[in-house]
Design a protein around this motif. Sequence first.
Motif, mmCIF file in Angstrom:
data_model
loop_
_atom_site.group_PDB
_atom_site.id
_atom_site.type_symbol
_atom_site.label_atom_id
_atom_site.label_comp_id
_atom_site.label_asym_id
_atom_site.label_seq_id
_atom_site.Cartn_x
_atom_site.Cartn_y
_atom_site.Cartn_z
ATOM 1 N N PRO A 1 -19.465 -21.308 -60.826
ATOM 2 C CA PRO A 1 -20.423 -20.242 -61.137
ATOM 3 C C PRO A 1 -20.488 -19.193 -60.042
ATOM 4 N N VAL A 2 -20.799 -17.956 -60.441
ATOM 5 C CA VAL A 2 -20.996 -16.882 -59.485
ATOM 6 C C VAL A 2 -22.246 -16.109 -59.875
ATOM 7 N N GLY B 1 -25.977 -7.893 -53.231
ATOM 8 C CA GLY B 1 -26.077 -9.306 -53.569
ATOM 9 C C GLY B 1 -24.866 -9.804 -54.330
ATOM 10 N N THR B 2 -24.373 -9.005 -55.280
ATOM 11 C CA THR B 2 -23.241 -9.467 -56.080
ATOM 12 C C THR B 2 -21.958 -9.487 -55.261
ATOM 13 N N VAL B 3 -21.782 -8.532 -54.340
ATOM 14 C CA VAL B 3 -20.584 -8.550 -53.494
ATOM 15 C C VAL B 3 -20.561 -9.813 -52.640
ATOM 16 N N THR B 4 -21.676 -10.147 -52.038
ATOM 17 C CA THR B 4 -21.758 -11.361 -51.225
ATOM 18 C C THR B 4 -21.519 -12.594 -52.068
ATOM 19 N N ALA B 5 -22.151 -12.665 -53.233
ATOM 20 C CA ALA B 5 -21.986 -13.829 -54.113
ATOM 21 C C ALA B 5 -20.536 -13.976 -54.555
ATOM 22 N N GLN B 6 -19.867 -12.850 -54.841
ATOM 23 C CA GLN B 6 -18.475 -12.920 -55.258
ATOM 24 C C GLN B 6 -17.582 -13.442 -54.141
ATOM 25 N N PHE B 7 -17.752 -12.949 -52.931
ATOM 26 C CA PHE B 7 -16.938 -13.441 -51.820
ATOM 27 C C PHE B 7 -17.077 -14.953 -51.675
ATOM 28 N N GLU B 8 -18.305 -15.446 -51.777
ATOM 29 C CA GLU B 8 -18.539 -16.878 -51.593
ATOM 30 C C GLU B 8 -17.946 -17.690 -52.739
ATOM 31 N N ALA B 9 -18.266 -17.311 -53.969
ATOM 32 C CA ALA B 9 -17.843 -18.108 -55.124
ATOM 33 C C ALA B 9 -16.338 -18.029 -55.357
ATOM 34 N N ILE B 10 -15.755 -16.834 -55.263
ATOM 35 C CA ILE B 10 -14.323 -16.688 -55.537
ATOM 36 C C ILE B 10 -13.505 -17.403 -54.463
ATOM 37 N N VAL C 1 -15.483 -6.715 -57.467
ATOM 38 C CA VAL C 1 -15.278 -5.988 -56.223
ATOM 39 C C VAL C 1 -14.574 -6.833 -55.163
ATOM 40 N N ALA C 2 -14.841 -8.124 -55.118
ATOM 41 C CA ALA C 2 -14.378 -8.951 -54.004
ATOM 42 C C ALA C 2 -13.064 -9.669 -54.268
ATOM 43 N N ALA C 3 -12.623 -9.756 -55.515
ATOM 44 C CA ALA C 3 -11.514 -10.645 -55.860
ATOM 45 C C ALA C 3 -10.228 -10.305 -55.114
ATOM 46 N N ARG C 4 -9.891 -9.021 -55.033
ATOM 47 C CA ARG C 4 -8.630 -8.682 -54.368
ATOM 48 C C ARG C 4 -8.697 -8.973 -52.872
ATOM 49 N N SER C 5 -9.845 -8.753 -52.263
ATOM 50 C CA SER C 5 -9.984 -9.052 -50.844
ATOM 51 C C SER C 5 -9.841 -10.542 -50.577
ATOM 52 N N VAL C 6 -10.400 -11.371 -51.466
ATOM 53 C CA VAL C 6 -10.243 -12.817 -51.320
ATOM 54 C C VAL C 6 -8.775 -13.190 -51.457
#
Length: 395
Positions: free
Chosen positions: A52-53, A81-90, A108-113
Amino acid sequence: MRILLSTIGSRGDVQPMLALAVALRELGREARLCAPPDFRASAENLGIPFTPVGPELRSTAKAAVPVTEVSPEVRRKMIEGTVTAQFEAITEAAEGCDTIVAGGALQVAARSVAERLGLAYSYSSYCPITLPSPYHAPPPTPMERPDGASNRELWDLDAAYFNDLFGAKLNEHRVAVGLPPIDDVRGHMFTGKPLLAADPVLGPWPEPAELEVLQTGAWILPDERPLPPAVEEFLDAGEAPVYFGFGSMRAPDGLAASMIDAARALGRRAILLHGWADLVLPDDAPDCLAIGEVNQQALFGRVAAVVHHGGAGTTTAAARAGAPQVVVPQTYDQRYWAQRVAELGIGAAHAPGAPDADSLTRALAAALRPEVPPRAKSVANEMRGDGAAVAAKLL
């Protein structure tokens, strides 16, 4: 090969990813899904590992203020909040994966991960107008649009809007994990070779353009579920009804009553989807039935028309079923789908403004004109159903 499919949005964002996961599995690949917690059961029922994200989204359909109308400060906090949550969950979900596929314009975060973990990365859009092209304007956002601006100028403003909204927080996280900052958030997300998961008849990509877009066709999850007995009984009890549903969208005040009034004004029975807004019938007359989530692929082929909000998934499902449509667009890409339904002659676009019984009656009458059902059937015969398989092979 393990592929992480990542999205953050409502059913229209998640359902295509489930379809792609199934298609990848049929090729012997393992697919995982990272999506809002509302969709855990949908993934796990298909045997797809799920992470979950962010928060549950269902409550947004009944929020006092639409997300698009919150103050800039509240919107900025939501974005952070969503950028932070995405980095953590992804990051958690991508462990052991080879590739990340991001779907939808909020990834937003997927490519960086992927960059940090050394993974391949692909981006997918579900609608042509969400990808830059001089042949169309970007979807509406809270940014100001100067009168007379060209499509190219509007796309430049759109890029600036992405940078303003996401840039600072995205770069904060990138720098924290040792990645260099970026100055083009949208281009970073979309890449120069995105996938377009939309049917080429219903939503064609306007070649040529700057991006090398790979249009695969819509990613459709096969649904073999039978319709509930109550629905079957209602369908068998009279002429084909009109289906009304707003899916996971907010519903304007009094929408359910207006919908039923419109059907009755034209002598039609009606099926009303509760949806995330929990719409209810205005009375218990036998000419109407309220339902929960059902197999749209089975239902839409048996109704006289489909009246809906214009999400990519519902528009595609109704078009593939050959059902005339009335699209009542509210936001983002929905106005595009309303326009395409009207242009193709397979239904009607509701006039701008809040729907009421009179406006819905006029739009529904237009969609039920004698020439529309055969045209809708003709277009249905031209549409493809293999988009998820095509995308799986490309990946």
